[in-house]
Design an enzyme around this catalytic site. Structure first.
Site, PDB file in Angstrom:
ATOM      1  N   LYS A  74       0.818  -1.219   0.000  1.00  0.00           N
ATOM      2  CA  LYS A  74       0.000   0.000   0.000  1.00  0.00           C
ATOM      3  C   LYS A  74       0.847   1.263   0.000  1.00  0.00           C
ATOM      4  O   LYS A  74       0.349   2.354  -0.246  1.00  0.00           O
ATOM      5  CB  LYS A  74      -0.974  -0.014   1.170  1.00  0.00           C
ATOM      6  CG  LYS A  74      -2.039  -1.093   1.019  1.00  0.00           C
ATOM      7  CD  LYS A  74      -3.122  -0.978   2.080  1.00  0.00           C
ATOM      8  CE  LYS A  74      -4.180  -2.045   1.905  1.00  0.00           C
ATOM      9  NZ  LYS A  74      -3.731  -3.368   2.383  1.00  0.00           N
TER      10      LYS A  74
HETATM   11  C1  PLP Z   1      -4.470  -4.485   1.854  1.00  0.00           C
HETATM   12  C2  PLP Z   1      -3.738  -5.774   1.843  1.00  0.00           C
HETATM   13  C3  PLP Z   1      -4.159  -6.876   1.049  1.00  0.00           C
HETATM   14  C4  PLP Z   1      -5.426  -6.831   0.212  1.00  0.00           C
HETATM   15  O1  PLP Z   1      -5.326  -5.926  -0.846  1.00  0.00           O
HETATM   16  P1  PLP Z   1      -6.671  -5.405  -1.572  1.00  0.00           P
HETATM   17  O2  PLP Z   1      -6.218  -4.379  -2.534  1.00  0.00           O
HETATM   18  O3  PLP Z   1      -7.527  -4.834  -0.485  1.00  0.00           O
HETATM   19  O4  PLP Z   1      -7.293  -6.591  -2.209  1.00  0.00           O
HETATM   20  C5  PLP Z   1      -3.371  -8.006   1.033  1.00  0.00           C
HETATM   21  N1  PLP Z   1      -2.254  -8.103   1.785  1.00  0.00           N
HETATM   22  C6  PLP Z   1      -1.827  -7.085   2.562  1.00  0.00           C
HETATM   23  C7  PLP Z   1      -0.593  -7.272   3.370  1.00  0.00           C
HETATM   24  C8  PLP Z   1      -2.542  -5.891   2.623  1.00  0.00           C
HETATM   25  O5  PLP Z   1      -2.124  -4.911   3.421  1.00  0.00           O
END
Ligand code: PLP
Length: 436
Positions: free
Chosen positions: A107
């Site tokens: 993210k």
């Molecule tokens: C947010 C997140 C996900 C899921 O991603 P999405 O875009 O919400 O499908 C998977 N793994 C980790 C470590 C995350 O922080």
């Protein structure tokens, strides 16, 4: 580029409006009117390009009409100041390590890009302060807070459930200060999310304050995630393995995989995708039955995927014209229990000496179970295993070293404001700070 709403009841928006508002006025998600394919020459030479160069080409297709070229290039280079390496785990399976950024999870890419793009629009318009509200169960808060830290004209409020995020996660957004305020809500993650939603729907509040969201509903957060799909392909091409590529994405809100699907629309040669779920298998059940049935989320050890009503499902559906058959032709699903996730982490550690985090483990396992002869698999390793230290150590029975970046956060001092789960209190608080 103009953006429409997946609910088709809102007026079309400019990029700037879509980024500043987050959600369309009809509560739909913004989608670009067109997805520009990249030329064959780009794909022919992609293996000679670096990550930032590739990302600039992709960013230009998305945002080039709306952001001056030199500004966009600067935003891309500032965002991607870390690499996303592709690491071979087995003969046919590669891990795309998305955890080399400041908060050690994927993210960071969207968080940093969105912060810089929003900062650009604010400077350009001389806008009053924009307030970013973000509800987090742990990871989103840290990526967004660190991405926006020090960006002028923006204040971030991170709402998180008291006692329900790990120490490491909490330290990543409560120790920053400056334009980041952490609100410790006496409630659950759902309560935090409800507070944010109520704030966006409150007419008077929105009249007084510019509010936006930094969850993956925001186009500036989810689209940049396409960058690393292209970079992964380039690395595989360099390794001579770029035929029949299958990409597996551990999915919760489906923002990450949606960015990959955009990449495929732009011509990225990916044969098919797999969306891997933990026990929150709403999408898996949709693929099986054709019926989408949201459910309350269940707590698992891959907690960033504990989502009972994935917000970006609306985008996936829209991308395929609402056709279940078209979706199922390009995306398959998988779902794993905590026991299966743990077993996968243990086996891969023992046999390959590769340490998976619980989310990446869902990705690896789906590939290992369904890759066909001649296919090469990439799974997105979405977070560094040390972010889930206790869980991972409990499973592999060994200590996990904490990277220096995380240790630095641990040394910081927690600062947060207690907040009740009543909207009236949160609203009052926002109005008070806006008067100062
Ligand atoms: C947010 C997140 C996900 C899921 O991603 P999405 O875009 O919400 O499908 C998977 N793994 C980790 C470590 C995350 O922080």
């Amino acid at each position: 580029m103009k953006y429409y709403s997946t609910n088709k009841q809102a007026p079309e928006a400019t990029l700037e409006e879509a980024v500043v508002r987050g959600l369309a006025s009809d509560k739909g998600l913004f989608m670009p009117f067109s997805i520009k394919p990249l030329p064959q020459a780009f794909y022919d030479s992609i293996d000679t390009l670096g990550f930032q160069e590739i990302a600039c080409r992709v960013a230009d297709a998305f945002f080039g009409e709306d952001v001056p070229a030199d500004t966009l290039k600067q935003i891309v280079y500032d965002t991607l100041s870390f690499d996303v390496p592709l690491v071979k785990v087995t003969d046919d399976i590669y891990s795309l390590e998305l955890f080399h950024g400041p908060t050690l999870a994927f993210k960071d890419v969207g968080g940093r890009f969105m912060a810089r793009l929003l900062g650009h629009f604010i400077r350009k318009e001389g806008k009053k302060q924009v307030n970013v509200l973000v509800a987090t169960s742990g990871d989103t808060g840290s990526a967004v807070a660190n991405g926006f830290l020090g960006v002028e004209g923006i204040h971030v409020y991170v709402l998180y459930p008291k006692g329900k995020v790990s120490d490491i996660q909490e330290k990543q957004f409560t120790t920053l200060g400056r334009n980041i305020t952490a609100l410790e809500v006496d409630g659950t993650f759902d309560d935090c999310q409800a507070l944010v939603k109520s704030a966006f729907m409150d007419k008077e509040l929105n009249g007084r304050l510019l509010l936006t969201s930094a969850n993956s509903i925001n186009v500036a957060r989810f689209l940049p995630q396409a960058f690393y799909y292209f970079h992964a392909y380039a690395q595989l091409k360099r390794a001579g393995r770029a035929d029949n590529v299958v990409i597996c994405v551990p999915s919760g809100n489906f923002g990450n995989i949606t960015a990959g699907l955009f990449g495929k629309r732009m011509g990225l040669p990916v044969k098919r995708f797999i969306a891997s779920n933990n026990r929150n298998d709403i999408f898996y059940q949709f693929l099986r039955t054709g019926v989408y049935t949201p459910r309350p989320s269940i707590a698992t050890i891959a907690n960033a995927m504990d989502v009972g009503n994935p917000s970006n499902f609306a985008r996936v559906l829209d991308l395929y014209g609402g056709s279940h058959a078209a979706i199922a032709a390009e995306i398959s699903g998988a779902t794993y229990t905590d026991e299966q996730i743990a077993e996968t982490m243990k086996t891969v550690w023992k046999q390959k000496h590769y340490l998976l985090d619980p989310h990446g483990a869902c990705g690896f396992r789906a590939l290992s179970e369904s890759l066909r002869p001649g296919e090469t698999g990439i799974f997105l390793e979405t977070a560094h295993p040390a972010k889930f230290k206790d869980t991972v150590e409990g499973i592999i029975g060994e200590t996990v070293a904490i990277p220096e970046k995380l240790q630095a956060f641990m040394r910081g001092e927690k600062q947060s404001l207690p907040m009740s789960k009543e909207f009236a209190d949160f609203r009052e608080y926002l109005l008070t700070v806006s008067d100062m």
